[in-house]
Design a protein around this motif. Structure first.
Motif, short mmCIF file in Angstrom:
data_model
loop_
_atom_site.label_atom_id
_atom_site.label_comp_id
_atom_site.label_asym_id
_atom_site.label_seq_id
_atom_site.Cartn_x
_atom_site.Cartn_y
_atom_site.Cartn_z
N PHE A 1 5.46 -0.39 8.26
CA PHE A 1 5.53 0.92 7.62
C PHE A 1 6.97 1.32 7.35
O PHE A 1 7.86 1.14 8.19
CB PHE A 1 4.89 1.98 8.53
CG PHE A 1 3.40 1.91 8.59
CD1 PHE A 1 2.76 0.92 9.31
CD2 PHE A 1 2.63 2.85 7.92
CE1 PHE A 1 1.38 0.85 9.36
CE2 PHE A 1 1.25 2.79 7.96
CZ PHE A 1 0.63 1.79 8.67
N GLY A 2 7.17 1.91 6.18
CA GLY A 2 8.43 2.61 5.94
C GLY A 2 8.43 3.91 6.72
O GLY A 2 7.42 4.34 7.29
N THR A 3 9.58 4.55 6.73
CA THR A 3 9.72 5.79 7.49
C THR A 3 9.09 6.98 6.78
O THR A 3 8.94 8.04 7.36
CB THR A 3 11.19 6.10 7.78
OG1 THR A 3 11.91 6.07 6.55
CG2 THR A 3 11.78 5.09 8.74
N GLY A 4 8.73 6.79 5.51
CA GLY A 4 8.05 7.85 4.79
C GLY A 4 8.97 8.70 3.95
O GLY A 4 10.15 8.87 4.27
N LEU B 1 0.94 -4.99 9.43
CA LEU B 1 1.39 -3.97 8.49
C LEU B 1 2.73 -3.44 8.97
O LEU B 1 2.87 -3.14 10.15
CB LEU B 1 0.41 -2.81 8.40
CG LEU B 1 -0.92 -2.99 7.69
CD1 LEU B 1 -1.64 -1.65 7.62
CD2 LEU B 1 -0.74 -3.56 6.30
N TYR C 1 0.29 4.95 1.75
CA TYR C 1 -0.51 5.81 2.61
C TYR C 1 0.07 7.21 2.51
O TYR C 1 1.25 7.41 2.28
CB TYR C 1 -0.44 5.35 4.07
CG TYR C 1 -1.37 4.22 4.43
CD1 TYR C 1 -1.10 2.91 4.02
CD2 TYR C 1 -2.51 4.44 5.19
CE1 TYR C 1 -1.95 1.87 4.36
CE2 TYR C 1 -3.37 3.40 5.55
CZ TYR C 1 -3.08 2.12 5.13
OH TYR C 1 -3.92 1.08 5.47
N LEU D 1 -5.14 5.94 3.65
CA LEU D 1 -4.84 5.05 2.54
C LEU D 1 -4.95 5.81 1.23
O LEU D 1 -6.00 6.37 0.91
CB LEU D 1 -5.81 3.86 2.55
CG LEU D 1 -5.62 2.84 1.43
CD1 LEU D 1 -4.28 2.15 1.54
CD2 LEU D 1 -6.75 1.82 1.46
N ARG E 1 0.80 16.18 11.41
CA ARG E 1 0.00 16.10 12.62
C ARG E 1 -1.38 15.44 12.38
O ARG E 1 -2.34 15.70 13.11
CB ARG E 1 -0.18 17.47 13.27
CG ARG E 1 1.16 18.13 13.60
CD ARG E 1 0.97 19.52 14.15
NE ARG E 1 0.57 19.51 15.54
CZ ARG E 1 1.41 19.43 16.56
NH1 ARG E 1 2.71 19.32 16.34
NH2 ARG E 1 0.97 19.45 17.81
N LEU F 1 3.90 7.14 2.82
CA LEU F 1 4.36 5.96 3.56
C LEU F 1 4.17 4.71 2.71
O LEU F 1 3.06 4.43 2.24
CB LEU F 1 3.57 5.80 4.86
CG LEU F 1 3.62 6.98 5.84
CD1 LEU F 1 2.60 6.80 6.94
CD2 LEU F 1 5.01 7.11 6.44
N GLU G 1 -3.46 11.60 10.96
CA GLU G 1 -3.27 10.17 10.85
C GLU G 1 -2.98 9.77 9.40
O GLU G 1 -3.34 10.49 8.48
CB GLU G 1 -4.53 9.42 11.35
CG GLU G 1 -5.73 9.46 10.42
CD GLU G 1 -6.59 10.69 10.60
OE1 GLU G 1 -6.13 11.70 11.18
OE2 GLU G 1 -7.75 10.63 10.16
N PRO G 2 -2.36 8.61 9.19
CA PRO G 2 -2.15 8.13 7.82
C PRO G 2 -3.48 7.82 7.16
O PRO G 2 -4.39 7.29 7.80
CB PRO G 2 -1.33 6.85 8.01
CG PRO G 2 -0.81 6.90 9.39
CD PRO G 2 -1.78 7.70 10.19
N PHE H 1 0.83 -1.19 0.00
CA PHE H 1 0.00 0.00 0.00
C PHE H 1 0.87 1.25 0.00
O PHE H 1 2.01 1.23 0.47
CB PHE H 1 -0.87 0.04 1.27
CG PHE H 1 -1.61 -1.23 1.56
CD1 PHE H 1 -1.05 -2.21 2.36
CD2 PHE H 1 -2.87 -1.45 1.02
CE1 PHE H 1 -1.71 -3.38 2.63
CE2 PHE H 1 -3.54 -2.63 1.29
CZ PHE H 1 -2.96 -3.59 2.08
N GLN I 1 0.36 10.79 4.74
CA GLN I 1 0.19 11.37 6.07
C GLN I 1 0.50 12.86 6.02
O GLN I 1 1.63 13.25 5.70
CB GLN I 1 1.08 10.67 7.11
CG GLN I 1 0.80 11.14 8.53
CD GLN I 1 1.50 10.30 9.59
OE1 GLN I 1 2.54 9.71 9.34
NE2 GLN I 1 0.92 10.24 10.79
#
Lengths: 113, 116
Positions: free
Chosen positions: A103-106, A101, A36, A46, A41, A87, A43-44, A34, A38
Motif C-alpha cells: 500500500f501507498g501512504t494514501g 499487496l 482503494y 476497493l 476510521r 490508496l 477500513e479500505p 488497484f 479509505q
C-alpha cells in the motif's frame, strides 16, 4: 525508495472539479494494481482495479503506465462524498512465492462545497 | 465481495497482556491476510494465513509476537502477545476471494487496539 509512492496531499478541490492522483511503484515485476478508498476510521474499500488498457467506472478513470511504472486515478465532476483518502495498491508475487499487496501512504482528498 | 466481521471492534489493554482478534468471513476463502495500520500511516502486511499451512510472516513480524490460527476456510485469529504501547494500532483482516480476478482483496472493519 518506497515500494509505492503517492503524494500525501491534502488535495482541497471544489465540488464539480476534476482531480487526478498519480502513484509510482518501484518493482517492475508488479502484477496487479488497484485504487482503494479509505474513509476516516474505516477500513479500505476497493474502488477499482487498474487494467493495462486503462479502465473507467462512471466518474473514475484509472490508467497504468508499465514503462514508467506509474498509475493514475482521475475523478471527474467531484462530489462531496468523494472526500476520503485514496490508496494506491500494488500486487506482487515475491521470489519466495509470497503474494503480497503493498500500500501507498494514501492521498487525502477533501471536496469543498 | 464478502461480508467480513472482526471481534472485538476495539479494546484497551494493559502492557504485557495478550489480545486475540477474530476474523469471520461469510464464504469460504483460501487466502486470508492480517494487516496493521498505525496512526496516520498506511497498511502494513503482518502475515498471510492459508488454511492447512503455517502462516507466512513479513519481515519485521514474528510468530511468537503475532501467532495466527486458521482452523478452517471461513475463520482466522491473530494474537498480539506481550503487548506494549507500540502495538497500539488498527488490525485488519482481509480475504482474497476464490476465483477473483486480479487478486482483489476485501477488508474487515478492523480492530482498534490501544495499549496503556
Amino acid at each position: 525508495r518506497k515500494e509505492v509512492e503517492q503524494d500525501p496531499g491534502p488535495f482541497n478541490v471544489p465540488e464539480g472539479a476534476t482531480v487526478a492522483f498519480n502513484c509510482t511503484y518501484s518493482n517492475s515485476a508488479s502484477q496487479s494494481f488497484f485504487w482503494y478508498r479509505q474513509d476516516c476510521r474505516k477500513e479500505p474499500k476497493l474502488l477499482m482495479s487498474v487494467y493495462s488498457s486503462g479502465n473507467e467506472d462512471g466518474r473514475f478513470t484509472a490508467q497504468l503506465n508499465r514503462a514508467s511504472q506509474y498509475i493514475s486515478l482521475l475523478i471527474r465532476d467531484s462530489k462531496l462524498s468523494d472526500s476520503a483518502t485514496y490508496l494506491c495498491v500494488v500486487y506482487l508475487i515475491s521470489n519466495f512465492g509470497n503474494e503480497k499487496l503493498t500500500f501507498g501512504t494514501g492521498t487525502r482528498l477533501t471536496i469543498i462545497p | 465481495s464478502a461480508v467480513i466481521s472482526q471481534k472485538p471492534s476495539r479494546d484497551i489493554c494493559q502492557r504485557g497482556t495478550s489480545l486475540t482478534i477474530q476474523c469471520q468471513v461469510d464464504s469460504q476463502v483460501t487466502m486470508m491476510f492480517w494487516y496493521r495500520q498505525q496512526p496516520g500511516q498506511s497498511l502494513t502486511l503482518i502475515a498471510t494465513a492459508n488454511q492447512g499451512s503455517e502462516a507466512t510472516y513479513e519481515s519485521g513480524f514474528v510468530i511468537d509476537k503475532f501467532p495466527i490460527s486458521r482452523p478452517n476456510l471461513t475463520f482466522s485469529t491473530l494474537t498480539v502477545s506481550n503487548m506494549s504501547p507500540e502495538d497500539s494500532s488498527i488490525y485488519l483482516c482481509s480475504v482474497q476471494l476464490r476465483g477473483s480476478n486480479y487478486n482483489e482483496q476485501f477488508f474487515g472493519p478492523g480492530t482498534r487496539l490501544t495499549v496503556l
